[in-house]
Write an enzyme that holds these catalytic residues in place. Structure first.
Site, PDB file in Angstrom:
ATOM      1  CB  CYS A  39       4.026  -9.589  -5.324  1.00 57.66           C
ATOM      2  SG  CYS A  39       2.884  -9.609  -6.826  1.00 57.66           S
ATOM      3  CG  ASP A  41       1.532  -5.385  -8.040  1.00 60.10           C
ATOM      4  OD1 ASP A  41       1.877  -4.068  -8.278  1.00 60.10           O
ATOM      5  OD2 ASP A  41       0.336  -5.632  -8.202  1.00 60.10           O
ATOM      6  NE  ARG A  43      -0.463  -2.754  -7.779  1.00 59.00           N
ATOM      7  CZ  ARG A  43      -1.642  -3.035  -7.496  1.00 59.00           C
ATOM      8  NH1 ARG A  43      -2.928  -2.553  -7.192  1.00 59.00           N
ATOM      9  NH2 ARG A  43      -1.887  -4.408  -7.348  1.00 59.00           N
ATOM     10  CG  HIS A 100       1.006  -6.483  -2.791  1.00 58.88           C
ATOM     11  ND1 HIS A 100       0.057  -5.915  -4.038  1.00 58.88           N
ATOM     12  CD2 HIS A 100       1.673  -7.481  -3.804  1.00 58.88           C
ATOM     13  CE1 HIS A 100       0.215  -6.406  -5.021  1.00 58.88           C
ATOM     14  NE2 HIS A 100       1.080  -7.612  -4.929  1.00 58.88           N
ATOM     15  CB  CYS A 103      -1.913  -9.744  -4.448  1.00 59.15           C
ATOM     16  SG  CYS A 103      -0.754 -10.784  -5.395  1.00 59.15           S
TER      17      CYS A 103
END
Length: 119
Positions: A39, A41, A43, A100, A103
């Site tokens: 992803c 993302d 993080r 993760h 999400c």
């Protein structure tokens, strides 16, 4: 933006020398072991969570680490292009799909009414 610029300067001044030989080798080509799909993302940091160096992973990131079904008529499919390149040119040995927790893309896919996003 200031944090990013400072980070680049810090890397160049204090960290690059530790990786100089590696970057010189990588300048002539890459031979990653795996295609790592994950992803976008912020993080999720592939090299950090796998303790790998530059050149070890060929990374494909998009929102929700989603790989759409192949459509030979779709000439704008970046995911298909990355898969094809990783397998045919780089000849990666493994493909890792890394999800993760928490999400937002998966939450939006499961509860589309929870967001007013058009894409």
């Amino acid at each position: 933006m200031q944090k990013l610029l400072q980070g680049v300067l810090t890397f160049r001044r204090h960290m690059f020398s530790a990786y100089r030989d590696l970057f010189e080798r990588l300048a002539s080509g890459q031979e990653p072991e795996a295609l790592f799909i994950t992803c976008s993302d912020s993080r999720v940091v592939p090299n950090l969570i796998t303790a790998t160096d530059p050149g070890d992973l060929f990374v494909l990131r998009n929102i929700g680490n989603i790989i759409p079904p192949f459509d030979p008529q779709d000439r704008d499919n970046a995911e298909a292009a990355a898969l094809e390149y990783a397998l045919s040119v780089l000849r990666v040995k493994d493909i890792v799909i890394c999800g993760h927790s928490a999400c937002g893309a998966m939450r939006a896919a499961c509860l589309p009414q929870s967001h007013s996003l058009s894409h």
